[in-house]
Design a protein around this motif. Structure first.
Motif, PDB file in Angstrom:
ATOM      1  N   GLU A 195       0.816  -1.213   0.000  1.00 39.77           N
ATOM      2  CA  GLU A 195       0.000   0.000   0.000  1.00 39.77           C
ATOM      3  C   GLU A 195       0.851   1.266   0.000  1.00 39.77           C
ATOM      4  N   ARG A 196       1.961   1.259   0.729  1.00 42.71           N
ATOM      5  CA  ARG A 196       2.754   2.475   0.900  1.00 42.71           C
ATOM      6  C   ARG A 196       3.988   2.529   0.015  1.00 42.71           C
ATOM      7  N   MET A 197       4.428   1.376  -0.470  1.00 47.42           N
ATOM      8  CA  MET A 197       5.596   1.288  -1.349  1.00 47.42           C
ATOM      9  C   MET A 197       6.860   1.825  -0.685  1.00 47.42           C
ATOM     10  N   ARG A 198       6.947   1.688   0.621  1.00 47.44           N
ATOM     11  CA  ARG A 198       8.138   2.132   1.350  1.00 47.44           C
ATOM     12  C   ARG A 198       8.546   1.029   2.331  1.00 47.44           C
ATOM     13  N   TRP A 199       9.739   0.499   2.130  1.00 47.88           N
ATOM     14  CA  TRP A 199      10.255  -0.517   3.019  1.00 47.88           C
ATOM     15  C   TRP A 199      10.374  -0.003   4.451  1.00 47.88           C
ATOM     16  N   SER A 200      10.812   1.227   4.594  1.00 43.64           N
ATOM     17  CA  SER A 200      11.041   1.763   5.935  1.00 43.64           C
ATOM     18  C   SER A 200       9.752   1.776   6.753  1.00 43.64           C
ATOM     19  N   GLU A 201       8.639   2.141   6.134  1.00 42.37           N
ATOM     20  CA  GLU A 201       7.374   2.148   6.858  1.00 42.37           C
ATOM     21  C   GLU A 201       6.934   0.734   7.213  1.00 42.37           C
ATOM     22  N   ALA A 202       7.158  -0.204   6.317  1.00 43.95           N
ATOM     23  CA  ALA A 202       6.832  -1.601   6.615  1.00 43.95           C
ATOM     24  C   ALA A 202       7.654  -2.109   7.796  1.00 43.95           C
ATOM     25  N   LEU A 203       8.917  -1.725   7.848  1.00 41.88           N
ATOM     26  CA  LEU A 203       9.783  -2.154   8.944  1.00 41.88           C
ATOM     27  C   LEU A 203       9.331  -1.565  10.275  1.00 41.88           C
ATOM     28  N   ILE A 204       8.922  -0.297  10.270  1.00 40.12           N
ATOM     29  CA  ILE A 204       8.483   0.343  11.512  1.00 40.12           C
ATOM     30  C   ILE A 204       7.188  -0.300  12.014  1.00 40.12           C
ATOM     31  N   VAL A 205       6.248  -0.544  11.114  1.00 38.53           N
ATOM     32  CA  VAL A 205       4.996  -1.199  11.510  1.00 38.53           C
ATOM     33  C   VAL A 205       5.278  -2.610  12.032  1.00 38.53           C
ATOM     34  N   GLY A 206       6.175  -3.339  11.363  1.00 33.19           N
ATOM     35  CA  GLY A 206       6.535  -4.671  11.826  1.00 33.19           C
ATOM     36  C   GLY A 206       7.179  -4.646  13.201  1.00 33.19           C
ATOM     37  N   THR A 207       7.990  -3.634  13.447  1.00 34.31           N
ATOM     38  CA  THR A 207       8.633  -3.494  14.758  1.00 34.31           C
ATOM     39  C   THR A 207       7.603  -3.285  15.855  1.00 34.31           C
ATOM     40  N   LEU A 208       6.643  -2.410  15.605  1.00 44.14           N
ATOM     41  CA  LEU A 208       5.589  -2.157  16.593  1.00 44.14           C
ATOM     42  C   LEU A 208       4.762  -3.414  16.851  1.00 44.14           C
ATOM     43  N   ALA A 209       4.418  -4.128  15.779  1.00 46.21           N
ATOM     44  CA  ALA A 209       3.625  -5.349  15.942  1.00 46.21           C
ATOM     45  C   ALA A 209       4.403  -6.411  16.719  1.00 46.21           C
ATOM     46  N   ALA A 210       5.683  -6.564  16.419  1.00 47.33           N
ATOM     47  CA  ALA A 210       6.498  -7.542  17.143  1.00 47.33           C
ATOM     48  C   ALA A 210       6.632  -7.157  18.613  1.00 47.33           C
ATOM     49  N   ALA A 211       6.744  -5.861  18.893  1.00 45.41           N
ATOM     50  CA  ALA A 211       6.832  -5.406  20.280  1.00 45.41           C
ATOM     51  C   ALA A 211       5.551  -5.728  21.047  1.00 45.41           C
ATOM     52  N   VAL A 212       4.410  -5.572  20.388  1.00 42.31           N
ATOM     53  CA  VAL A 212       3.137  -5.921  21.024  1.00 42.31           C
ATOM     54  C   VAL A 212       3.103  -7.413  21.354  1.00 42.31           C
TER      55      VAL A 212
END
Length: 284
Positions: free
Chosen positions: A86-103
């Protein structure tokens, strides 16, 4: 592995069957996650749901057996694939993945169902040095079981996040190989955090400290590390250097902590210096 990806993309039954079989086989969960991510990247969430479910059901069975890593990896890589699509940005995918993994870590998904007490007892019985160290920590007022829970959850969270990122990279490379040859190489070599995204990661780590959520601190550095790895790939690619340099780099990265710190520092500086942009300018 491109022929495998081509076969999987022949239709939903092929992809769902491949994802399910890979999820059933021990230690092939990464392949199952990559298949789910590939279909998500190419077709979107709704068409990919049968494949995601086919991967998640066997992974969920592993969870009932005490191993949450396969299910967590499948869900995490699918989430990051959706963001990347949806966003076409790896960096945003990584940040969202980090938050989800932290949860996931904060919810205790990676802690054994019976707690870490039995694990501590095994460690005490297996090593007199560990027993003495744990006794010393207890004398200093530390809750050794709580520390062990924090350590097990944090380390497993890092492993799951890194494995999910690797699965996403594999899926993206398959997608590029099938539909856009060379696209993944160009995309990954250009991966770099913006100043705003770096500020978000710093904010995540600070929030983790203030809110008593150590998982946020433990995982916040992972996107920066991936960007550092991308920087090394981009530099070696731009210079046309031998692939053996990458092998040497990964060996050092895996075996030495100082190398990890160097990569993090260089990735941090790259946010402001844009080393690849400067290299391209000098090359021209």
């Amino acid at each position: 592995m491109l022929p495998i990806a081509r076969w999987l993309m022949r239709g939903t039954p092929h992809a769902a069957g491949g994802a399910a079989v890979a999820a059933i086989v021990p230690w092939l969960f990464w392949l199952s996650g990559a298949v789910a991510a590939l279909v998500t990247l190419r077709r979107g969430l709704s068409p990919a749901l049968p494949v995601i479910v086919a991967a998640a059901v066997p992974a969920g069975w592993w969870w009932t057996q005490g191993d949450a890593i396969p299910l967590a990896s499948v869900l995490l890589v699918t989430l990051m694939a959706l963001v990347l699509r949806e966003r076409m940005r790896w960096s945003e995918a990584l940040i969202v993945g980090t938050l989800a993994a932290a949860v996931m870590v904060q919810l205790g998904l990676f802690v054994p169902s019976g707690g870490t007490g039995p694990l501590l007892e095994q460690l005490r019985e297996g090593s007199a040095e560990i027993d003495a160290m744990l006794n010393e920590l207890a004398r200093q007022g530390y809750d050794t079981e709580a520390l062990t829970t924090l350590l097990v959850g944090g380390v497993t969270g890092v492993v799951v996040l890194l494995a999910s990122i690797a699965c996403l990279a594999l899926a993206r490379s398959w997608q590029a190989g099938l539909y856009n040859p060379g696209g993944f190489r160009e995309e990954f070599h250009a991966l770099r955090l913006s100043g705003r995204e770096l500020a978000v990661l710093v904010g995540i780590a600070v929030a983790g400290g203030l809110l008593g959520m150590p998982a946020l601190i433990t995982l916040a550095w992972v996107p920066l590390l991936v960007c550092g790895v991308a920087l090394v790939h981009g530099f070696i690619g731009a210079k046309g250097m031998n692939g053996l340099w990458l092998i040497a780099f990964y060996l050092l990265l895996i075996t030495t902590w100082p190398m990890i710190l160097i990569v993090l520092l260089v990735a941090f500086l790259d946010v402001f210096a844009d080393f690849r942009g400067r290299l391209a300018t000098h090359s021209d």
